[in-house]
Design a protein around this motif. Sequence first.
Motif, mmCIF file in Angstrom:
data_model
loop_
_atom_site.group_PDB
_atom_site.id
_atom_site.type_symbol
_atom_site.label_atom_id
_atom_site.label_comp_id
_atom_site.label_asym_id
_atom_site.label_seq_id
_atom_site.Cartn_x
_atom_site.Cartn_y
_atom_site.Cartn_z
ATOM 1 N N THR A 1 34.469 58.691 40.713
ATOM 2 C CA THR A 1 35.265 58.469 41.921
ATOM 3 C C THR A 1 34.654 59.247 43.078
ATOM 4 O O THR A 1 34.233 60.395 42.910
ATOM 5 C CB THR A 1 36.719 58.929 41.691
ATOM 6 O OG1 THR A 1 37.250 58.210 40.578
ATOM 7 C CG2 THR A 1 37.585 58.665 42.911
ATOM 8 N N VAL A 2 34.605 58.609 44.265
ATOM 9 C CA VAL A 2 34.117 59.266 45.476
ATOM 10 C C VAL A 2 35.159 59.140 46.573
ATOM 11 O O VAL A 2 36.030 58.283 46.524
ATOM 12 C CB VAL A 2 32.782 58.657 45.965
ATOM 13 C CG1 VAL A 2 31.677 58.861 44.952
ATOM 14 C CG2 VAL A 2 32.926 57.191 46.318
ATOM 15 N N ARG A 3 35.073 60.041 47.550
ATOM 16 C CA ARG A 3 35.900 59.962 48.753
ATOM 17 C C ARG A 3 34.976 59.580 49.897
ATOM 18 O O ARG A 3 33.888 60.143 50.043
ATOM 19 C CB ARG A 3 36.572 61.306 49.043
ATOM 20 C CG ARG A 3 37.602 61.175 50.174
ATOM 21 C CD ARG A 3 38.311 62.462 50.459
ATOM 22 N NE ARG A 3 37.586 63.093 51.564
ATOM 23 C CZ ARG A 3 37.445 64.399 51.714
ATOM 24 N NH1 ARG A 3 37.960 65.234 50.856
ATOM 25 N NH2 ARG A 3 36.791 64.886 52.736
ATOM 26 N N ILE A 4 35.406 58.618 50.708
ATOM 27 C CA ILE A 4 34.595 58.148 51.820
ATOM 28 C C ILE A 4 35.312 58.465 53.118
ATOM 29 O O ILE A 4 36.441 58.040 53.332
ATOM 30 C CB ILE A 4 34.339 56.627 51.702
ATOM 31 C CG1 ILE A 4 33.643 56.319 50.370
ATOM 32 C CG2 ILE A 4 33.523 56.126 52.890
ATOM 33 C CD1 ILE A 4 33.561 54.854 50.038
ATOM 34 N N ASP A 5 34.673 59.278 53.961
ATOM 35 C CA ASP A 5 35.209 59.620 55.278
ATOM 36 C C ASP A 5 34.404 58.851 56.329
ATOM 37 O O ASP A 5 33.180 58.960 56.373
ATOM 38 C CB ASP A 5 35.095 61.123 55.551
ATOM 39 C CG ASP A 5 35.921 61.956 54.585
ATOM 40 O OD1 ASP A 5 37.027 61.530 54.239
ATOM 41 O OD2 ASP A 5 35.440 63.034 54.176
ATOM 42 N N VAL A 6 35.096 58.072 57.165
ATOM 43 C CA VAL A 6 34.446 57.285 58.213
ATOM 44 C C VAL A 6 34.720 57.948 59.555
ATOM 45 O O VAL A 6 35.873 58.128 59.939
ATOM 46 C CB VAL A 6 34.971 55.830 58.210
ATOM 47 C CG1 VAL A 6 34.323 55.029 59.326
ATOM 48 C CG2 VAL A 6 34.732 55.180 56.854
ATOM 49 N N ILE B 1 30.091 60.462 52.107
ATOM 50 C CA ILE B 1 30.534 60.160 50.744
ATOM 51 C C ILE B 1 30.509 61.453 49.952
ATOM 52 O O ILE B 1 29.477 62.122 49.883
ATOM 53 C CB ILE B 1 29.618 59.112 50.084
ATOM 54 C CG1 ILE B 1 29.615 57.822 50.899
ATOM 55 C CG2 ILE B 1 30.047 58.857 48.639
ATOM 56 C CD1 ILE B 1 28.609 56.800 50.428
ATOM 57 N N LYS B 2 31.669 61.804 49.367
ATOM 58 C CA LYS B 2 31.771 63.044 48.594
ATOM 59 C C LYS B 2 32.253 62.737 47.185
ATOM 60 O O LYS B 2 33.141 61.909 46.989
ATOM 61 C CB LYS B 2 32.759 64.008 49.249
ATOM 62 C CG LYS B 2 32.323 64.482 50.611
ATOM 63 C CD LYS B 2 33.334 65.418 51.204
ATOM 64 C CE LYS B 2 32.896 65.868 52.588
ATOM 65 N NZ LYS B 2 33.858 66.773 53.195
ATOM 66 N N LYS B 3 31.667 63.415 46.222
ATOM 67 C CA LYS B 3 32.084 63.282 44.833
ATOM 68 C C LYS B 3 33.471 63.902 44.674
ATOM 69 O O LYS B 3 33.738 64.984 45.196
ATOM 70 C CB LYS B 3 31.089 63.993 43.922
ATOM 71 C CG LYS B 3 31.387 63.854 42.456
ATOM 72 C CD LYS B 3 30.297 64.510 41.613
ATOM 73 C CE LYS B 3 30.549 64.317 40.147
ATOM 74 N NZ LYS B 3 29.463 64.875 39.341
ATOM 75 N N VAL B 4 34.359 63.197 43.981
ATOM 76 C CA VAL B 4 35.697 63.705 43.709
ATOM 77 C C VAL B 4 35.689 64.323 42.324
ATOM 78 O O VAL B 4 35.294 63.683 41.348
ATOM 79 C CB VAL B 4 36.751 62.571 43.783
ATOM 80 C CG1 VAL B 4 38.104 63.053 43.319
ATOM 81 C CG2 VAL B 4 36.837 62.019 45.188
ATOM 82 N N ASN B 5 36.079 65.575 42.254
ATOM 83 C CA ASN B 5 36.169 66.254 40.968
ATOM 84 C C ASN B 5 37.586 66.102 40.441
ATOM 85 O O ASN B 5 38.517 66.651 41.017
ATOM 86 C CB ASN B 5 35.794 67.733 41.104
ATOM 87 C CG ASN B 5 34.348 67.908 41.488
ATOM 88 O OD1 ASN B 5 33.478 67.239 40.948
ATOM 89 N ND2 ASN B 5 34.071 68.778 42.435
ATOM 90 N N LYS B 6 37.730 65.331 39.390
ATOM 91 C CA LYS B 6 39.050 65.103 38.797
ATOM 92 C C LYS B 6 39.527 66.362 38.104
ATOM 93 O O LYS B 6 38.785 67.013 37.394
ATOM 94 C CB LYS B 6 38.990 63.957 37.802
ATOM 95 C CG LYS B 6 38.950 62.611 38.458
ATOM 96 C CD LYS B 6 40.078 61.816 37.917
ATOM 97 C CE LYS B 6 40.245 60.571 38.741
ATOM 98 N NZ LYS B 6 41.503 59.973 38.513
ATOM 99 N N VAL B 7 40.796 66.680 38.320
ATOM 100 C CA VAL B 7 41.407 67.857 37.705
ATOM 101 C C VAL B 7 42.689 67.417 37.023
ATOM 102 O O VAL B 7 43.499 66.707 37.623
ATOM 103 C CB VAL B 7 41.719 68.924 38.787
ATOM 104 C CG1 VAL B 7 42.432 70.116 38.175
ATOM 105 C CG2 VAL B 7 40.456 69.351 39.505
#
Length: 87
Positions: free
Chosen positions: A36-41, A50-56
């Motif tokens: 999963t990634v987070r995309i900031d526009v 694009i940032k990697k999402v670290n699942k917790v």
Amino acid sequence: MSKLNEIERKVTKFGNSLGITMTDALKQLGLEAGDTVRIDVHQSDGEIVIKKVNKVDLPTGISTDFLDTLSHVMEKYDETLKGLKDR
């Protein structure tokens, strides 16, 4: 300081969507299919981050609503919290 890698790609049509291939860049971040990634526009400067999402996994008894509220408070009072840390 991390090294900045510039990669140039052409926007391509994939079915009804537009996209780019960026396998090498994603591999550099350790991303794999299914991650999963987070995309900031940022429309003002034409930037997409694009940032990697670290699942917790949440501890028992902690709801996602609590974390959403906590995140909102931390964003709203970021400067205040930083000031308290430096005291």
